[in-house]
Motif scaffolding. Structure first.
Motif, PDB file in Angstrom:
ATOM      1  N   GLU A   1       0.846  -1.182   0.000  1.00 29.21           N
ATOM      2  CA  GLU A   1       0.000   0.000   0.000  1.00 29.21           C
ATOM      3  C   GLU A   1       0.890   1.243   0.000  1.00 29.21           C
ATOM      4  O   GLU A   1       2.028   1.212   0.460  1.00 29.21           O
ATOM      5  N   LEU A   2       0.358   2.335  -0.507  1.00 28.15           N
ATOM      6  CA  LEU A   2       1.106   3.584  -0.597  1.00 28.15           C
ATOM      7  C   LEU A   2       0.872   4.427   0.652  1.00 28.15           C
ATOM      8  O   LEU A   2      -0.262   4.692   1.031  1.00 28.15           O
ATOM      9  N   LEU A   3       1.953   4.819   1.301  1.00 28.09           N
ATOM     10  CA  LEU A   3       1.911   5.707   2.460  1.00 28.09           C
ATOM     11  C   LEU A   3       2.653   6.983   2.097  1.00 28.09           C
ATOM     12  O   LEU A   3       3.848   6.949   1.811  1.00 28.09           O
ATOM     13  N   LEU A   4       1.931   8.096   2.072  1.00 31.64           N
ATOM     14  CA  LEU A   4       2.542   9.396   1.819  1.00 31.64           C
ATOM     15  C   LEU A   4       2.744  10.081   3.157  1.00 31.64           C
ATOM     16  O   LEU A   4       1.827  10.143   3.975  1.00 31.64           O
ATOM     17  N   VAL A   5       3.932  10.588   3.385  1.00 30.50           N
ATOM     18  CA  VAL A   5       4.241  11.266   4.642  1.00 30.50           C
ATOM     19  C   VAL A   5       4.678  12.695   4.333  1.00 30.50           C
ATOM     20  O   VAL A   5       5.605  12.908   3.545  1.00 30.50           O
ATOM     21  N   ILE A   6       3.978  13.645   4.938  1.00 26.43           N
ATOM     22  CA  ILE A   6       4.370  15.053   4.857  1.00 26.43           C
ATOM     23  C   ILE A   6       4.950  15.385   6.223  1.00 26.43           C
ATOM     24  O   ILE A   6       4.211  15.613   7.176  1.00 26.43           O
ATOM     25  N   PRO A   7       6.262  15.357   6.354  1.00 19.99           N
ATOM     26  CA  PRO A   7       6.846  15.527   7.677  1.00 19.99           C
ATOM     27  C   PRO A   7       7.041  16.994   8.049  1.00 19.99           C
ATOM     28  O   PRO A   7       7.360  17.826   7.212  1.00 19.99           O
ATOM     29  N   SER A   8       6.828  17.288   9.304  1.00 15.28           N
ATOM     30  CA  SER A   8       7.265  18.577   9.824  1.00 15.28           C
ATOM     31  C   SER A   8       8.718  18.374  10.238  1.00 15.28           C
ATOM     32  O   SER A   8       9.206  17.239  10.334  1.00 15.28           O
ATOM     33  N   ALA A   9       9.417  19.440  10.473  1.00 17.56           N
ATOM     34  CA  ALA A   9      10.836  19.332  10.846  1.00 17.56           C
ATOM     35  C   ALA A   9      11.018  18.462  12.089  1.00 17.56           C
ATOM     36  O   ALA A   9      11.994  17.720  12.199  1.00 17.56           O
ATOM     37  N   GLU A  10      10.040  18.516  12.989  1.00 21.42           N
ATOM     38  CA  GLU A  10      10.142  17.759  14.242  1.00 21.42           C
ATOM     39  C   GLU A  10      10.094  16.256  14.046  1.00 21.42           C
ATOM     40  O   GLU A  10      10.699  15.514  14.800  1.00 21.42           O
ATOM     41  N   ILE A  11       9.351  15.794  13.035  1.00 25.26           N
ATOM     42  CA  ILE A  11       9.222  14.340  12.880  1.00 25.26           C
ATOM     43  C   ILE A  11      10.070  13.755  11.764  1.00 25.26           C
ATOM     44  O   ILE A  11      10.154  12.545  11.640  1.00 25.26           O
ATOM     45  N   GLN A  12      10.708  14.584  10.975  1.00 24.23           N
ATOM     46  CA  GLN A  12      11.530  14.074   9.869  1.00 24.23           C
ATOM     47  C   GLN A  12      12.535  13.012  10.336  1.00 24.23           C
ATOM     48  O   GLN A  12      12.614  11.940   9.735  1.00 24.23           O
ATOM     49  N   PRO A  13      13.287  13.252  11.422  1.00 26.53           N
ATOM     50  CA  PRO A  13      14.234  12.210  11.862  1.00 26.53           C
ATOM     51  C   PRO A  13      13.544  10.906  12.265  1.00 26.53           C
ATOM     52  O   PRO A  13      14.068   9.825  12.020  1.00 26.53           O
ATOM     53  N   LEU A  14      12.367  10.987  12.870  1.00 26.09           N
ATOM     54  CA  LEU A  14      11.639   9.787  13.277  1.00 26.09           C
ATOM     55  C   LEU A  14      11.129   9.005  12.063  1.00 26.09           C
ATOM     56  O   LEU A  14      11.133   7.784  12.066  1.00 26.09           O
ATOM     57  N   VAL A  15      10.703   9.719  11.047  1.00 28.38           N
ATOM     58  CA  VAL A  15      10.244   9.061   9.824  1.00 28.38           C
ATOM     59  C   VAL A  15      11.376   8.239   9.227  1.00 28.38           C
ATOM     60  O   VAL A  15      11.204   7.078   8.867  1.00 28.38           O
ATOM     61  N   GLU A  16      12.536   8.842   9.125  1.00 31.07           N
ATOM     62  CA  GLU A  16      13.681   8.166   8.514  1.00 31.07           C
ATOM     63  C   GLU A  16      14.215   7.018   9.369  1.00 31.07           C
ATOM     64  O   GLU A  16      14.568   5.967   8.846  1.00 31.07           O
ATOM     65  N   SER A  17      14.261   7.194  10.694  1.00 31.02           N
ATOM     66  CA  SER A  17      14.902   6.188  11.538  1.00 31.02           C
ATOM     67  C   SER A  17      13.965   5.112  12.071  1.00 31.02           C
ATOM     68  O   SER A  17      14.398   4.003  12.357  1.00 31.02           O
ATOM     69  N   ILE A  18      12.670   5.422  12.201  1.00 25.11           N
ATOM     70  CA  ILE A  18      11.746   4.458  12.800  1.00 25.11           C
ATOM     71  C   ILE A  18      10.644   4.033  11.837  1.00 25.11           C
ATOM     72  O   ILE A  18      10.435   2.845  11.600  1.00 25.11           O
ATOM     73  N   VAL A  19       9.919   4.977  11.275  1.00 24.32           N
ATOM     74  CA  VAL A  19       8.748   4.657  10.457  1.00 24.32           C
ATOM     75  C   VAL A  19       9.137   3.870   9.210  1.00 24.32           C
ATOM     76  O   VAL A  19       8.575   2.810   8.938  1.00 24.32           O
ATOM     77  N   LYS A  20      10.083   4.389   8.444  1.00 28.31           N
ATOM     78  CA  LYS A  20      10.450   3.710   7.197  1.00 28.31           C
ATOM     79  C   LYS A  20      10.949   2.285   7.431  1.00 28.31           C
ATOM     80  O   LYS A  20      10.462   1.353   6.787  1.00 28.31           O
ATOM     81  N   PRO A  21      11.883   2.053   8.363  1.00 28.38           N
ATOM     82  CA  PRO A  21      12.340   0.672   8.558  1.00 28.38           C
ATOM     83  C   PRO A  21      11.242  -0.283   9.037  1.00 28.38           C
ATOM     84  O   PRO A  21      11.202  -1.434   8.630  1.00 28.38           O
ATOM     85  N   LYS A  22      10.335   0.187   9.878  1.00 26.26           N
ATOM     86  CA  LYS A  22       9.305  -0.696  10.436  1.00 26.26           C
ATOM     87  C   LYS A  22       8.168  -0.982   9.468  1.00 26.26           C
ATOM     88  O   LYS A  22       7.555  -2.037   9.534  1.00 26.26           O
ATOM     89  N   LEU A  23       7.857  -0.049   8.580  1.00 27.39           N
ATOM     90  CA  LEU A  23       6.693  -0.211   7.717  1.00 27.39           C
ATOM     91  C   LEU A  23       7.011  -0.519   6.262  1.00 27.39           C
ATOM     92  O   LEU A  23       6.105  -0.765   5.475  1.00 27.39           O
ATOM     93  N   SER A  24       8.270  -0.518   5.896  1.00 24.98           N
ATOM     94  CA  SER A  24       8.612  -0.651   4.477  1.00 24.98           C
ATOM     95  C   SER A  24       8.222  -1.990   3.862  1.00 24.98           C
ATOM     96  O   SER A  24       8.050  -2.081   2.650  1.00 24.98           O
ATOM     97  N   SER A  25       8.028  -3.022   4.654  1.00 25.53           N
ATOM     98  CA  SER A  25       7.605  -4.290   4.066  1.00 25.53           C
ATOM     99  C   SER A  25       6.122  -4.273   3.695  1.00 25.53           C
ATOM    100  O   SER A  25       5.692  -5.002   2.804  1.00 25.53           O
ATOM    101  N   SER A  26       5.335  -3.428   4.345  1.00 22.86           N
ATOM    102  CA  SER A  26       3.905  -3.348   4.067  1.00 22.86           C
ATOM    103  C   SER A  26       3.517  -2.167   3.194  1.00 22.86           C
ATOM    104  O   SER A  26       2.490  -2.189   2.544  1.00 22.86           O
ATOM    105  N   PHE A  27       4.344  -1.117   3.232  1.00 27.98           N
ATOM    106  CA  PHE A  27       4.009   0.121   2.532  1.00 27.98           C
ATOM    107  C   PHE A  27       5.139   0.573   1.623  1.00 27.98           C
ATOM    108  O   PHE A  27       6.315   0.419   1.960  1.00 27.98           O
ATOM    109  N   GLU A  28       4.764   1.145   0.492  1.00 28.00           N
ATOM    110  CA  GLU A  28       5.704   1.954  -0.273  1.00 28.00           C
ATOM    111  C   GLU A  28       5.613   3.337   0.366  1.00 28.00           C
ATOM    112  O   GLU A  28       4.561   3.972   0.329  1.00 28.00           O
ATOM    113  N   ILE A  29       6.670   3.783   0.984  1.00 25.15           N
ATOM    114  CA  ILE A  29       6.650   5.038   1.742  1.00 25.15           C
ATOM    115  C   ILE A  29       7.322   6.127   0.924  1.00 25.15           C
ATOM    116  O   ILE A  29       8.468   5.989   0.504  1.00 25.15           O
ATOM    117  N   VAL A  30       6.581   7.199   0.701  1.00 26.60           N
ATOM    118  CA  VAL A  30       7.106   8.348  -0.022  1.00 26.60           C
ATOM    119  C   VAL A  30       7.017   9.549   0.905  1.00 26.60           C
ATOM    120  O   VAL A  30       5.943   9.876   1.412  1.00 26.60           O
TER     121      VAL A  30
END
Length: 107
Positions: free
Chosen positions: A5-34
């Motif tokens: 499934e497609l997951l679009l993320v519009i990050p604020s500056a505060e969550i950008q590091p969390l998206v890269e370090s936590i969200v992408k690695p944990k969800l990449s098998s289920s989602f195409e993350i952009v």
């Protein structure tokens, strides 16, 4: 194999590091993350998926307009779920969001 499934993320500056370090690695098998901050970042992925999930970071200037643009210009891809990390979603409120048929949730 099942299409992700497609997951679009519009990050604020505060969550950008969390998206890269936590969200992408944990969800990449289920989602195409952009991850992006403008429509051009998401356009190609939207063209190849029937639906998408949209996650918005903390409210930032232009966020509401970008969400409306994504919904209105997503072509055949339809939003299935829109999640905001804000306490409320009233800053994202728009006719496009109200009528798109997506679940709308917040943190």
């Amino acid at each position: 194999s099942t299409a992700r499934e497609l997951l679009l993320v519009i990050p604020s500056a505060e969550i950008q590091p969390l998206v890269e370090s936590i969200v992408k690695p944990k969800l990449s098998s289920s989602f195409e993350i952009v991850v992006g901050k403008d429509f051009a970042s998401f356009e190609a992925a939207l063209a190849s998926h029937p639906s998408f999930v949209l996650c918005c970071g903390m409210f930032m200037p232009g966020l509401k307009e970008l969400v409306v643009q994504i919904i209105e210009q997503s072509g055949r891809a339809k939003p299935r779920w829109v999640h905001s990390l804000n306490a409320g979603v009233e800053k994202l409120a728009s006719p496009a969001l109200a009528h798109c048929g997506a679940k709308i949730t917040n943190a």
